[in-house]
Design a protein around this motif. Sequence first.
Motif: not given
Length: 175
Positions: A32-59
């Motif tokens: 639940a930490k970061d993804a649910v409670d507490p929700y940490n959008p900064g941390s999640e955004r960083s993880r997302f952008l790392s996963a999504a790559g240079v185009d910032s879109e996750m396939s």
Amino acid sequence: MNKMKLGLAAALLCASGVTSTSFGEDAPVDPAKDAVDPYNPGSERSRFLSAAGVDSEMSEEEFTANAKASDPFVRKFDSWATLRAFDRNGNKTIDWFEADGYRRAIRTAVLGAFDKDKDGSLGEDERAAANKELAAGKLPRISLPSATRPTPGTRPDGERPQPGTPGTPGTPGTP
């Protein structure tokens, strides 16, 4: 000299966030930490952008690959099919704003199911119950975005306003 090396190794482990007391012991899992409670959008955004790559879109391929990463955006309880329901523009990839909507919907669903005292966060027993389900890959039913909800820049009927239409940003006389 060996005591100094051991002390340095312990300091490095503490700085890296390793919390176990011995090398064979795993730290407790808190899905639940970061993804649910507490929700940490900064941390999640960083993880997302790392996963999504240079185009910032996750396939879907990036989603699947990220599930195996050491600090992933994709958790055991995430599914590509559910995340794709938040694909507002229908391009079959997910941008950060769509992913953020997905994470917020999960938070709402988990709190609705497990926040028994309705204080807006998970207490110790509530967290334990939620984490048990999340670690097993289970989510409470989440509210999917409405298919009729307009995307930014469109009218409620789905049409984009024509340039020069009063009230359209960029049109002279429009605030």
